[in-house]
Write a protein that holds these residues in place. Structure first.
Motif, PDB file in Angstrom:
ATOM      1  N   ASN A  60      29.991  51.593  55.086  1.00  0.00           N
ATOM      2  CA  ASN A  60      30.011  50.669  54.992  1.00  0.00           C
ATOM      3  C   ASN A  60      29.733  49.830  53.808  1.00  0.00           C
ATOM      4  OD1 ASN A  60      28.675  48.785  56.235  1.00  0.00           O
ATOM      5  ND2 ASN A  60      26.557  49.832  56.098  1.00  0.00           N
ATOM      6  N   GLU A  61      29.422  50.566  52.734  1.00  0.00           N
ATOM      7  CA  GLU A  61      29.568  49.858  51.311  1.00  0.00           C
ATOM      8  C   GLU A  61      30.622  49.590  50.669  1.00  0.00           C
ATOM      9  OE1 GLU A  61      29.091  51.468  46.653  1.00  0.00           O
ATOM     10  OE2 GLU A  61      28.246  52.608  47.918  1.00  0.00           O
ATOM     11  N   LEU A  62      31.662  50.269  51.544  1.00  0.00           N
ATOM     12  CA  LEU A  62      33.205  50.220  50.772  1.00  0.00           C
ATOM     13  C   LEU A  62      33.346  48.700  51.808  1.00  0.00           C
ATOM     14  CD1 LEU A  62      35.070  53.208  50.801  1.00  0.00           C
ATOM     15  CD2 LEU A  62      34.155  51.672  48.942  1.00  0.00           C
ATOM     16  N   SER A  63      33.290  48.243  52.551  1.00  0.00           N
ATOM     17  CA  SER A  63      33.305  47.283  53.731  1.00  0.00           C
ATOM     18  C   SER A  63      32.855  45.972  53.082  1.00  0.00           C
ATOM     19  CB  SER A  63      32.487  47.336  55.193  1.00  0.00           C
ATOM     20  OG  SER A  63      31.427  46.873  55.361  1.00  0.00           O
ATOM     21  N   GLY A  64      31.064  46.016  52.141  1.00  0.00           N
ATOM     22  CA  GLY A  64      31.110  44.558  52.067  1.00  0.00           C
ATOM     23  C   GLY A  64      32.081  44.581  50.402  1.00  0.00           C
ATOM     24  N   ARG A  65      32.097  45.812  49.754  1.00  0.00           N
ATOM     25  CA  ARG A  65      32.808  45.627  48.205  1.00  0.00           C
ATOM     26  C   ARG A  65      34.112  44.266  49.005  1.00  0.00           C
ATOM     27  NH1 ARG A  65      32.365  51.004  44.983  1.00  0.00           N
ATOM     28  NH2 ARG A  65      34.823  49.812  44.709  1.00  0.00           N
ATOM     29  N   LEU A  66      35.004  44.958  50.003  1.00  0.00           N
ATOM     30  CA  LEU A  66      36.149  44.557  50.820  1.00  0.00           C
ATOM     31  C   LEU A  66      35.843  43.532  50.782  1.00  0.00           C
ATOM     32  CD1 LEU A  66      39.008  44.802  51.453  1.00  0.00           C
ATOM     33  CD2 LEU A  66      38.369  45.468  53.919  1.00  0.00           C
ATOM     34  N   GLN A  67      35.204  42.940  51.496  1.00  0.00           N
ATOM     35  CA  GLN A  67      34.197  40.993  52.018  1.00  0.00           C
ATOM     36  C   GLN A  67      34.021  40.555  50.479  1.00  0.00           C
ATOM     37  OE1 GLN A  67      30.728  41.834  54.336  1.00  0.00           O
ATOM     38  NE2 GLN A  67      31.922  41.204  55.941  1.00  0.00           N
ATOM     39  N   HIS A  68      34.004  41.117  49.520  1.00  0.00           N
ATOM     40  CA  HIS A  68      33.140  39.926  48.481  1.00  0.00           C
ATOM     41  C   HIS A  68      34.971  39.370  47.765  1.00  0.00           C
ATOM     42  CE1 HIS A  68      32.040  39.994  44.122  1.00  0.00           C
ATOM     43  NE2 HIS A  68      31.390  39.310  44.519  1.00  0.00           N
ATOM     44  N   THR A  69      35.700  41.081  47.659  1.00  0.00           N
ATOM     45  CA  THR A  69      36.765  41.112  46.504  1.00  0.00           C
ATOM     46  C   THR A  69      37.564  40.343  46.852  1.00  0.00           C
ATOM     47  OG1 THR A  69      36.856  43.258  45.669  1.00  0.00           O
ATOM     48  CG2 THR A  69      38.775  42.291  45.753  1.00  0.00           C
ATOM     49  N   VAL A  70      37.993  39.942  48.781  1.00  0.00           N
ATOM     50  CA  VAL A  70      38.546  39.093  49.592  1.00  0.00           C
ATOM     51  C   VAL A  70      38.423  37.558  49.113  1.00  0.00           C
ATOM     52  CG1 VAL A  70      39.518  38.593  51.404  1.00  0.00           C
ATOM     53  CG2 VAL A  70      39.416  40.475  51.050  1.00  0.00           C
ATOM     54  N   MET A  71      36.785  37.390  49.500  1.00  0.00           N
ATOM     55  CA  MET A  71      36.100  36.028  49.008  1.00  0.00           C
ATOM     56  C   MET A  71      36.394  35.512  47.826  1.00  0.00           C
ATOM     57  SD  MET A  71      32.671  35.419  51.276  1.00  0.00           S
ATOM     58  CE  MET A  71      32.441  36.551  52.474  1.00  0.00           C
ATOM     59  N   SER A  72      36.256  36.314  47.026  1.00  0.00           N
ATOM     60  CA  SER A  72      37.302  35.956  45.006  1.00  0.00           C
ATOM     61  C   SER A  72      38.163  35.845  45.124  1.00  0.00           C
ATOM     62  CB  SER A  72      36.456  36.847  44.007  1.00  0.00           C
ATOM     63  OG  SER A  72      34.854  37.565  44.656  1.00  0.00           O
ATOM     64  N   LEU A  73      39.316  36.475  45.584  1.00  0.00           N
ATOM     65  CA  LEU A  73      40.282  35.645  45.993  1.00  0.00           C
ATOM     66  C   LEU A  73      40.906  35.016  46.300  1.00  0.00           C
ATOM     67  CD1 LEU A  73      42.267  39.378  46.621  1.00  0.00           C
ATOM     68  CD2 LEU A  73      42.085  38.480  44.632  1.00  0.00           C
ATOM     69  N   ARG A  74      39.810  34.626  47.505  1.00  0.00           N
ATOM     70  CA  ARG A  74      40.784  33.543  48.232  1.00  0.00           C
ATOM     71  C   ARG A  74      40.097  32.603  47.633  1.00  0.00           C
ATOM     72  NH1 ARG A  74      38.373  32.405  53.848  1.00  0.00           N
ATOM     73  NH2 ARG A  74      39.964  32.412  55.147  1.00  0.00           N
ATOM     74  N   ALA A  75      39.117  32.285  46.248  1.00  0.00           N
ATOM     75  CA  ALA A  75      38.229  31.047  45.805  1.00  0.00           C
ATOM     76  C   ALA A  75      39.646  31.009  44.972  1.00  0.00           C
ATOM     77  CB  ALA A  75      36.683  31.724  45.330  1.00  0.00           C
ATOM     78  N   ARG A  76      40.649  32.015  44.214  1.00  0.00           N
ATOM     79  CA  ARG A  76      40.915  32.111  42.893  1.00  0.00           C
ATOM     80  C   ARG A  76      42.405  31.686  43.948  1.00  0.00           C
ATOM     81  NH1 ARG A  76      42.451  36.896  38.561  1.00  0.00           N
ATOM     82  NH2 ARG A  76      43.502  35.258  37.034  1.00  0.00           N
ATOM     83  N   TYR A  77      42.990  31.755  44.628  1.00  0.00           N
ATOM     84  CA  TYR A  77      44.484  31.453  44.910  1.00  0.00           C
ATOM     85  C   TYR A  77      44.279  30.822  45.728  1.00  0.00           C
ATOM     86  CZ  TYR A  77      45.102  35.304  42.071  1.00  0.00           C
ATOM     87  OH  TYR A  77      45.529  36.089  40.341  1.00  0.00           O
ATOM     88  N   GLY A  78      43.440  29.902  47.093  1.00  0.00           N
ATOM     89  CA  GLY A  78      43.675  29.443  47.786  1.00  0.00           C
ATOM     90  C   GLY A  78      43.187  29.847  49.016  1.00  0.00           C
ATOM     91  N   GLU A  79      44.389  28.758  49.683  1.00  0.00           N
ATOM     92  CA  GLU A  79      44.781  28.959  51.397  1.00  0.00           C
ATOM     93  C   GLU A  79      46.175  28.776  51.066  1.00  0.00           C
ATOM     94  OE1 GLU A  79      43.069  29.238  53.852  1.00  0.00           O
ATOM     95  OE2 GLU A  79      41.280  29.383  52.729  1.00  0.00           O
ATOM     96  N   SER A  80      47.385  30.138  50.506  1.00  0.00           N
ATOM     97  CA  SER A  80      48.253  29.971  50.426  1.00  0.00           C
ATOM     98  C   SER A  80      48.792  31.297  51.513  1.00  0.00           C
ATOM     99  CB  SER A  80      48.969  31.050  48.992  1.00  0.00           C
ATOM    100  OG  SER A  80      48.634  32.380  49.025  1.00  0.00           O
TER     101      SER A  80
END
Length: 96
Positions: A11-31
């Motif tokens: 459960n904790e790791l799933s929250g970290r996964l969501q956070h990391t993916v959102m950070s990557l998306r903010a950085r690299y956009g919608e490629s």
């Protein structure tokens, strides 16, 4: 999953996964590559929700806590101008 400790860790790791993916998306956009990462993460998170349902049926969920309303920090710093090169300003009627 044999213990509630492992389920809580997932459960904790799933929250970290969501956070990391959102950070990557903010950085690299919608490629296309980023969309694949987002879809893969959504699939994993969906499977974890199913696992939580199964854990509930088995009576293992009493000790599982999901972070509710976890805040995600969004940096105030500006983006490098090269990041937006060639991107249309949708809704504003022009290109940068």
């Amino acid at each position: 999953m044999s213990t509630t400790t492992e389920l809580a860790e997932l459960n904790e790791l799933s929250g970290r996964l969501q956070h990391t993916v959102m950070s990557l998306r903010a950085r690299y956009g919608e490629s296309p590559a980023m969309r694949r990462i987002v879809l893969d993460a959504e699939r994993i998170l969906g499977d974890l929700k199913l696992l939580e349902l199964d854990a509930h049926e088995l009576g293992l969920s009493q000790h599982i806590s999901r972070p509710v309303g976890e805040k995600i920090a969004i940096p105030d710093t500006g983006y490098d101008r090269d990041f937006w090169q060639g991107v249309d300003d949708e809704g504003l009627g022009g290109q940068r």
